[in-house]
Design a protein around this motif. Structure first.
Motif: not given
Ligand code: MG
Ligand code: UDP
Length: 239
Positions: A96-102, A212-214
């Motif tokens: 998973m991505d770390a950018d809170l998209s997941h 989407d990432r903030v």
């Molecule tokens: Mg992303």
């Protein structure tokens, strides 16, 4: 003793603001589950101080729960997954991505699905059921939808979202697929599914909302798009 061992591989590049939140959410949503989990952070030499944040996460949650591999420079997602996999103790892997998209709240749902149909891979889908995308501008939506439509036509897979990266794998299956996959960038996610289908693995889908990432910036750029298009053509020729 919890019965299922899970390794969550979290690649980071400039995720200083996101990392504490994603880790907090992972613990919040997995605490009550029958999962013995570890989070493996693969740090890509972020200039924004993500490494120091990751170290403080280790101090807070313990080095048995947060494994940290500092690669020192930006080597990209494909090799980050490989590095994470080589360190993983779990029988199951979440990428998973770390950018809170997941959102980590979907992880228990992935496991429910995996058990329901004895799936080797459970992949999050933005393009089926209650799945969706939030916060993208029109350009990014067109790129993602276009990429998925193009690959559906070109490769005819049974899954509805080929380019997403939020997935649960049996570790033995991911090891085999990673050894076979040649693509880089977004095409990598697609090749993994194509290879999995060819190898006869069972794939389930769970609708996810992708936000989407903030904080921070996406890696998507013209280069990624061109590489993806090349990747589709390459896959059609090879498979
Ligand atoms: Mg992303
Ligand atoms: N990432 C990384 N190395 C890179 C580029 C990205 O480790 O060279 C990480 C990033 O921190 C994030 C994930 O890979 O956790 C996905 O990246 P991004 O959100 O930029 O991609 P997008 O969501 O736009 O496809």
């Amino acid at each position: 003793m919890k019965s299922t061992r899970l390794s969550i591989i979290l690649p980071t590049y400039n995720e200083r603001e996101n990392l504490p939140i994603i880790i907090w959410l992972i613990f919040k949503y997995l605490k009550g589950c029958d999962l013995d989990f570890e989070v493996i952070i693969i740090e890509d030499g972020s200039p924004d101080g993500t490494l120091q944040v990751a170290q403080s996460m280790q101090d807070i949650y313990g080095a048995d729960k947060i494994v940290l591999y500092d690669r020192g420079k930006k080597l990209g997602l494909g090799t980050a997954y490989k590095a994470g996999l080589s360190l993983a103790n779990g029988d199951y892997i979440i990428l998973m991505d770390a950018d809170l998209s997941h959102h980590p709240k979907f992880i228990p749902k992935f496991f429910e699905k995996a058990k329901e149909g004895d799936y080797d891979i459970v992949t999050g889908t933005r393009y089926d059921g209650s799945g969706g995308v939030y916060g993208w501008d029109l350009k990014r939506k067109i790129i993602s939808c276009g990429a998925n439509t193009l690959t559906q036509i070109a490769l005819g897979p049974s899954v509805t979202d080929l380019t997403g990266s939020f997935r649960l794998y049996k570790k033995s299956v991911l090891n085999k697929l990673m050894a076979l996959a040649k693509s880089k960038g977004y095409a990598f996610q697609m090749e993994i599914i194509v290879l999995a289908e060819q190898s006869g693995y069972r794939i389930g889908e769970v609708p996810i909302s992708f936000v989407d990432r903030v904080y921070g910036q996406s890696k998507m750029g013209v280069e990624e798009i061109l590489r993806f298009l090349y990747g589709v053509v390459d896959l059609v020729v090879r498979y």
